[in-house]
Design an enzyme around this catalytic site. Structure first.
Site, PDB file in Angstrom:
ATOM      1  N   GLN A  29       7.308   4.742  -6.242  1.00 49.31           N
ATOM      2  CA  GLN A  29       6.671   5.667  -5.289  1.00 49.31           C
ATOM      3  C   GLN A  29       7.641   6.480  -4.425  1.00 49.31           C
ATOM      4  O   GLN A  29       7.440   7.679  -4.233  1.00 49.31           O
ATOM      5  CB  GLN A  29       5.735   4.870  -4.380  1.00 49.31           C
ATOM      6  CG  GLN A  29       4.976   5.722  -3.379  1.00 49.31           C
ATOM      7  CD  GLN A  29       4.056   4.875  -2.524  1.00 49.31           C
ATOM      8  OE1 GLN A  29       3.006   4.470  -2.963  1.00 49.31           O
ATOM      9  NE2 GLN A  29       4.471   4.593  -1.317  1.00 49.31           N
ATOM     10  N   GLU A  67       4.402  13.558   0.506  1.00 51.09           N
ATOM     11  CA  GLU A  67       5.187  13.345   1.731  1.00 51.09           C
ATOM     12  C   GLU A  67       6.347  14.322   1.829  1.00 51.09           C
ATOM     13  O   GLU A  67       7.274  14.099   2.610  1.00 51.09           O
ATOM     14  CB  GLU A  67       5.670  11.892   1.800  1.00 51.09           C
ATOM     15  CG  GLU A  67       4.511  10.903   1.865  1.00 51.09           C
ATOM     16  CD  GLU A  67       4.945   9.482   2.197  1.00 51.09           C
ATOM     17  OE1 GLU A  67       6.150   9.223   2.257  1.00 51.09           O
ATOM     18  OE2 GLU A  67       4.050   8.645   2.394  1.00 51.09           O
ATOM     19  N   GLU A  77      11.267  -1.920  -1.037  1.00 49.59           N
ATOM     20  CA  GLU A  77       9.966  -2.259  -0.453  1.00 49.59           C
ATOM     21  C   GLU A  77       8.981  -2.619  -1.554  1.00 49.59           C
ATOM     22  O   GLU A  77       8.975  -1.973  -2.613  1.00 49.59           O
ATOM     23  CB  GLU A  77       9.478  -1.029   0.329  1.00 49.59           C
ATOM     24  CG  GLU A  77       8.145  -1.175   1.036  1.00 49.59           C
ATOM     25  CD  GLU A  77       7.825   0.093   1.832  1.00 49.59           C
ATOM     26  OE1 GLU A  77       8.754   0.744   2.362  1.00 49.59           O
ATOM     27  OE2 GLU A  77       6.635   0.456   1.899  1.00 49.59           O
ATOM     28  N   LYS A  98       2.826  -0.444  10.123  1.00 49.59           N
ATOM     29  CA  LYS A  98       1.959   0.730  10.116  1.00 49.59           C
ATOM     30  C   LYS A  98       0.775   0.397  11.023  1.00 49.59           C
ATOM     31  O   LYS A  98      -0.020  -0.497  10.706  1.00 49.59           O
ATOM     32  CB  LYS A  98       1.437   1.005   8.708  1.00 49.59           C
ATOM     33  CG  LYS A  98       2.509   1.450   7.706  1.00 49.59           C
ATOM     34  CD  LYS A  98       1.925   1.401   6.302  1.00 49.59           C
ATOM     35  CE  LYS A  98       2.730   2.226   5.305  1.00 49.59           C
ATOM     36  NZ  LYS A  98       2.274   1.965   3.902  1.00 49.59           N
TER      37      LYS A  98
HETATM   38  P1  PGA Z   1       0.536   5.225   1.782  1.00 45.86           P
HETATM   39  O1  PGA Z   1       2.002   4.910   1.258  1.00 45.86           O
HETATM   40  O2  PGA Z   1       0.607   5.749   3.149  1.00 45.86           O
HETATM   41  O3  PGA Z   1       0.017   6.219   0.775  1.00 45.86           O
HETATM   42  O4  PGA Z   1      -0.223   3.930   1.687  1.00 45.86           O
HETATM   43  C1  PGA Z   1       3.094   4.700   2.089  1.00 45.86           C
HETATM   44  C2  PGA Z   1       3.867   3.476   1.659  1.00 45.86           C
HETATM   45  O5  PGA Z   1       3.530   2.844   0.641  1.00 45.86           O
HETATM   46  O6  PGA Z   1       4.818   3.090   2.334  1.00 45.86           O
HETATM   47 ZN    ZN Z   2       5.024   1.156   0.837  1.00 45.23          ZN
END
Ligand code: PGA
Ligand code: ZN
Length: 427
Positions: A162, A204, A284, A336
């Site tokens: 990702q 992003e 991560e 988060k």
């Molecule tokens: P998400 O991804 O905000 O789309 O969940 C961010 C991450 O995985 O750190």
């Molecule tokens: Zn993540």
């Protein structure tokens, strides 16, 4: 005391509806916050309340706005904004569901953060300082993790992994981090354009890659670091978010780009090969959120030399951090606020990580807005790291730019530099 709470619908960086909350105090002070929204979400994180139906892809927030105005607001009016724990406990009591699906994590997090902002405004201090004072943390300017290529759920799954990011732990100031990142980001774009490997930008702001393998992304990132005049692994290191829950379940990992499937052990071996071949300092969610044994094994093998962050695996939950630390899975947590759903739960998670000797990385979501609360939280909690996405698009740049403003107040010497990563292979 809180005099009024009002919600409104605004729109996020993907053009989807989002919840904004204004908290007005009797003193006249105003606190405002917007809920972000993830695309690669953990199954145990707070759930946003969405309207469903045809409009806006089912992502409408009428119900969440009503939850703020009709349910949460009446219970909070009259409470002191400084009593964040009381505010968040009241929100939790009103909701009562395991994943905040009743009121919606989007309703709860926007309200909880707006109360925090209101308390800071009331005391006439910037949010970062209010957080540092209120929670007795030593403030510091965080080391950014900045995305160069997007992937996974943020780039049409064009690559499986990702986030391909850099960190500049060798920098001596935040300005230097930004300068180096600018050079690497555009070097990467140039290399990809010259090879016909680019298709725009991902969710992003990182380049949307057209690579033939996940490793091609790593090779290209190393080339970009070199083209920017850096020796990979010195001032600049690589950070990856595998987000393995997006392509792995029940210990099977399906790499669509390479048309192969790995079991947990093979996945760990592949990542281990990458750690040997590339200057990776942080990784991560290397295994899926349901693969605790894999996380434990990965940490046993590589935890001494690399930062191992749990995101989907730990969902900003203090109890899950304590359990993972007890079994030796991961050595860092992504924080988060909207995964937890309230400020208090997020800070409890941060503190649980600190108690376990772990690092914490305050993080944005892939769906973001102009809200810059996380720049203040990362600084005020002094965790040392901040993950926001890439070096393009204003919902990302707003956070980096806010850190530069905070630097003017706090002083450039408060930059943590490489300290949060000391002890990893490069440090
Ligand atoms: P998400 O991804 O905000 O789309 O969940 C961010 C991450 O995985 O750190
Ligand atoms: Zn993540």
């Amino acid at each position: 005391p809180i005099a009024s709470i009002r919600s409104r619908r605004v729109w996020d960086s993907r053009g989807n509806p989002a919840v904004e909350v204004d908290v007005r105090l009797e003193s006249g002070a105003l606190g405002r916050a917007i809920a972000p929204s993830g695309a690669s979400r953990g199954t145990r994180e707070a759930l946003d309340l969405r309207d469903g139906g045809k409009a806006f892809g089912g992502k409408g927030v009428k119900k969440a706005l009503a939850a703020v105005n009709d349910v949460i607001a009446p219970a909070l009016i009259g409470i002191e904004a400084g009593e964040q724990e009381r505010v968040d406990a009241a929100i939790l009591a009103l909701d009562g569901s395991p994943l905040k699906e009743k009121l919606g994590g989007n309703a709860t997090v926007a309200t909880s953060l707006a109360v925090l902002h209101a308390a800071a405004a009331d005391s006439g201090t910037p949010l970062w300082r209010h957080v540092a004072d209120r929670y007795r943390h030593t403030p510091s300017l965080p080391l950014p993790e900045i995305q160069i290529f997007g992937g996974g759920a943020h780039a049409g799954r064009r690559v499986d992994i990702q986030d391909f990011m850099i960190m500049v732990p060798g920098a001596s100031s935040l300005d230097e981090v930004m300068e180096v990142t600018n050079e690497v980001y555009f070097a990467a774009g140039d290399i990809m354009a010259s090879r016909g490997k680019i298709a725009g930008v991902a969710d992003e702001g990182g380049w949307w890659p057209v690579f033939d393998s996940n490793e091609e992304a790593l090779e290209t990132l190393v080339s970009a670091i070199e083209k920017a005049g850096e020796k990979p692994g010195e001032r600049v290191v690589i950070s990856l978010d595998i987000a393995a829950s997006e392509f792995g379940q029940d210990g099977r990992y399906r790499l669509a780009l390479e048309d192969r499937e790995l079991d947990s052990a093979a996945m760990i071996d592949m990542l281990g090969d990458w750690l040997d071949a590339y200057p990776i300092a942080s990784i991560e969610d290397p295994l899926g959120e349901d693969d605790a044994d894999g996380m434990e094994e990965f940490t046993r093998r590589f935890g001494e030399r690399v930062q191992i962050i749990g995101d989907d695996y730990l969902v900003t939950n203090a109890g899950l951090v304590e359990q993972a630390a007890a079994r030796g899975a991961c050595n860092a947590v992504l924080v988060k606020v909207n995964q937890a759903g309230t400020v208090t739960e997020s800070i409890n998670t941060f503190d649980a990580a600190q108690a376990a000797g772990w690092r914490s990385i305050v993080s944005a979501r892939s769906g973001e807005t102009e809200d810059v609360s996380i720049s203040h939280l990362a600084t005020g909690l002094g965790g040392g790291q901040l993950k926001v996405g890439s070096f393009a698009r204003s919902e990302r740049m707003a956070k980096w730019n806010e850190c530069l403003r905070i630097q003017d107040e706090l002083g450039a010497s408060a930059f943590v530099g490489g300290r949060p990563l000391a002890g990893t292979w490069w440090g």
